[in-house]
Design an enzyme around this catalytic site. Structure first.
Site, PDB file in Angstrom:
ATOM      1  N   GLY A  31       0.703  -1.527  -0.664  1.00  0.00           N
ATOM      2  CA  GLY A  31       0.118   0.131   0.243  1.00  0.00           C
ATOM      3  C   GLY A  31       0.763   1.569   0.056  1.00  0.00           C
ATOM      4  N   HIS A  37       4.266   2.193  -7.944  1.00  0.00           N
ATOM      5  CA  HIS A  37       3.420   1.387  -8.079  1.00  0.00           C
ATOM      6  C   HIS A  37       2.747   0.848  -9.431  1.00  0.00           C
ATOM      7  CE1 HIS A  37       3.676   1.148  -3.578  1.00  0.00           C
ATOM      8  NE2 HIS A  37       4.700   0.385  -4.244  1.00  0.00           N
ATOM      9  N   GLN A  61       8.435  -9.002   7.520  1.00  0.00           N
ATOM     10  CA  GLN A  61       9.014  -9.006   7.515  1.00  0.00           C
ATOM     11  C   GLN A  61       9.566  -7.710   7.769  1.00  0.00           C
ATOM     12  OE1 GLN A  61       7.180  -7.798   3.290  1.00  0.00           O
ATOM     13  NE2 GLN A  61       8.462  -6.106   3.140  1.00  0.00           N
ATOM     14  N   SER A 189       7.270   4.584  -0.655  1.00  0.00           N
ATOM     15  CA  SER A 189       6.128   4.678   0.132  1.00  0.00           C
ATOM     16  C   SER A 189       7.088   5.488   1.822  1.00  0.00           C
ATOM     17  CB  SER A 189       5.707   2.997   1.211  1.00  0.00           C
ATOM     18  OG  SER A 189       5.588   2.851  -0.121  1.00  0.00           O
TER      19      SER A 189
HETATM   20  O1  PAF Z   1       8.709  -4.905  -1.677  1.00  0.00           O
HETATM   21  C1  PAF Z   1       6.834  -4.752  -1.175  1.00  0.00           C
HETATM   22  O2  PAF Z   1       6.276  -3.687  -1.186  1.00  0.00           O
HETATM   23  C2  PAF Z   1       7.330  -5.703  -0.262  1.00  0.00           C
HETATM   24  O3  PAF Z   1       8.168  -6.013   0.206  1.00  0.00           O
HETATM   25  C3  PAF Z   1       5.787  -6.872  -0.495  1.00  0.00           C
HETATM   26  C4  PAF Z   1       6.564  -7.599  -1.680  1.00  0.00           C
HETATM   27  C5  PAF Z   1       4.664  -6.619  -1.301  1.00  0.00           C
HETATM   28  C6  PAF Z   1       5.707  -8.115   0.290  1.00  0.00           C
HETATM   29  O4  PAF Z   1       5.705  -8.565   1.712  1.00  0.00           O
END
Ligand code: PAF
Length: 281
Positions: A31, A37, A61, A189
């Site tokens: 997001g 994106h 993560q 972001s």
């Molecule tokens: O790059 C990202 O935004 C994130 O690491 C991903 C690939 C959506 C995994 O959560």
């Protein structure tokens, strides 16, 4: 655009589309969407595939929980951007939907060397979490194409490795160029957390990458790295790495290597904000 929050619903929908001979392109995101994106959605549309975007801020993560708490969330605005880009499907699951047996209770993968260097070394457990969530999402979305931004170069390499590890040998991993602001700052972001003065100096990261690229025939990497580190420090950055690597497998290089595809990578912090960027050399 159809929005799904539930795994079974999106699976059924994609399965019907596949029966109708649609091919599926997947753009996983957390997001706080920006033009970078949207360029991935546009690429999927150009490729004539069903464009499926996911928005899921994956807790597993984030090695730094403060970073997770402060991660920007702007779902309403994201939906508007996706509608404008004519995205076909948005998957917006809850943490419980992705990890029903508890956060992080899902299959993980070992990325070996890639998890020991650069982002892997600076953010222990980060790629484990990325592999875990993208593995989970790939099983749900079952795409033909996976669209990733080059801005997260090491993540692209990790996810390229993930596909065969999951037996997805036909998955086409498409790495799209980094989208940049007018002054060269890579779109991210995290940029929205920069103060105005921080935002102004942040373009120095791009300038360093350009100088690494342009001095490859006239200088040693040691000298250029030191110049970059000094410049970043002078602008108020605390730098984690300025590195050069073989672009194919991220083997770290101590100097420019003729006739070798290389990539320069930088990770640096200004205030609380950690920024990364890279450039092919
Ligand atoms: O790059 C990202 O935004 C994130 O690491 C991903 C690939 C959506 C995994 O959560």
């Amino acid at each position: 655009m159809v929005i799904f929050k539930n795994i079974n619903d999106i699976k059924n929908y994609i399965s019907l589309k596949k029966d109708g001979k649609h091919r599926v392109g997947f753009i996983p995101t957390m997001g706080a969407l920006h033009a970078g994106h949207i360029s991935l959605i546009q690429k999927a549309k150009e490729d004539n595939v069903l464009a499926v975007c996911s928005i899921f801020v994956n807790p597993t993560q984030f090695n730094d929980k403060k970073d997770l708490e402060k991660y920007p969330v702007s779902t309403e605005a994201d939906i508007e951007l996706l509608l404008d880009a004519e995205c076909d499907v948005l998957f917006l699951p809850s943490v419980n939907e992705i990890y029903p047996d508890g956060e992080g209770n899902f299959k993980t993968y070992d990325f070996g060397y890639l998890d020991t260097i650069l982002e892997g070394a600076q953010r222990p457990g980060h790629f484990r979490g990325v592999g875990q969530v993208v593995g989970r999402l790939l099983e749900i979305v079952t795409p033909d194409h996976l669209y990733l931004g080059q801005k997260d170069y090491q993540q692209c390499m990790v996810l390229r490795k993930l596909a065969p590890m999951m037996g997805l040998n036909d998955l086409n991993v498409i790495i799209c160029p980094t989208t940049r602001e007018a002054d060269g700052l890579a779109m991210s972001s995290r940029n929205r957390r920069l103060t105005e003065p921080q935002r102004v100096v942040a373009a120095v990261i791009y300038q360093c990458l350009v100088s690494i690229q342009s001095k490859q025939f006239t200088s040693s990497f040691d000298i250029v790295r030191k110049e970059c580190e000094d410049l970043l420090a002078a602008k108020g950055f605390a730098t984690e790495y300025v590195a050069l690597a073989d672009a194919r497998d991220l083997t770290l290089l101590s100097d420019y290597k003729p006739h070798t595809p290389m990539v320069a990578l930088i990770a640096t912090r200004i205030g609380e904000i950690r920024l990364i960027d890279n450039m092919l050399v």
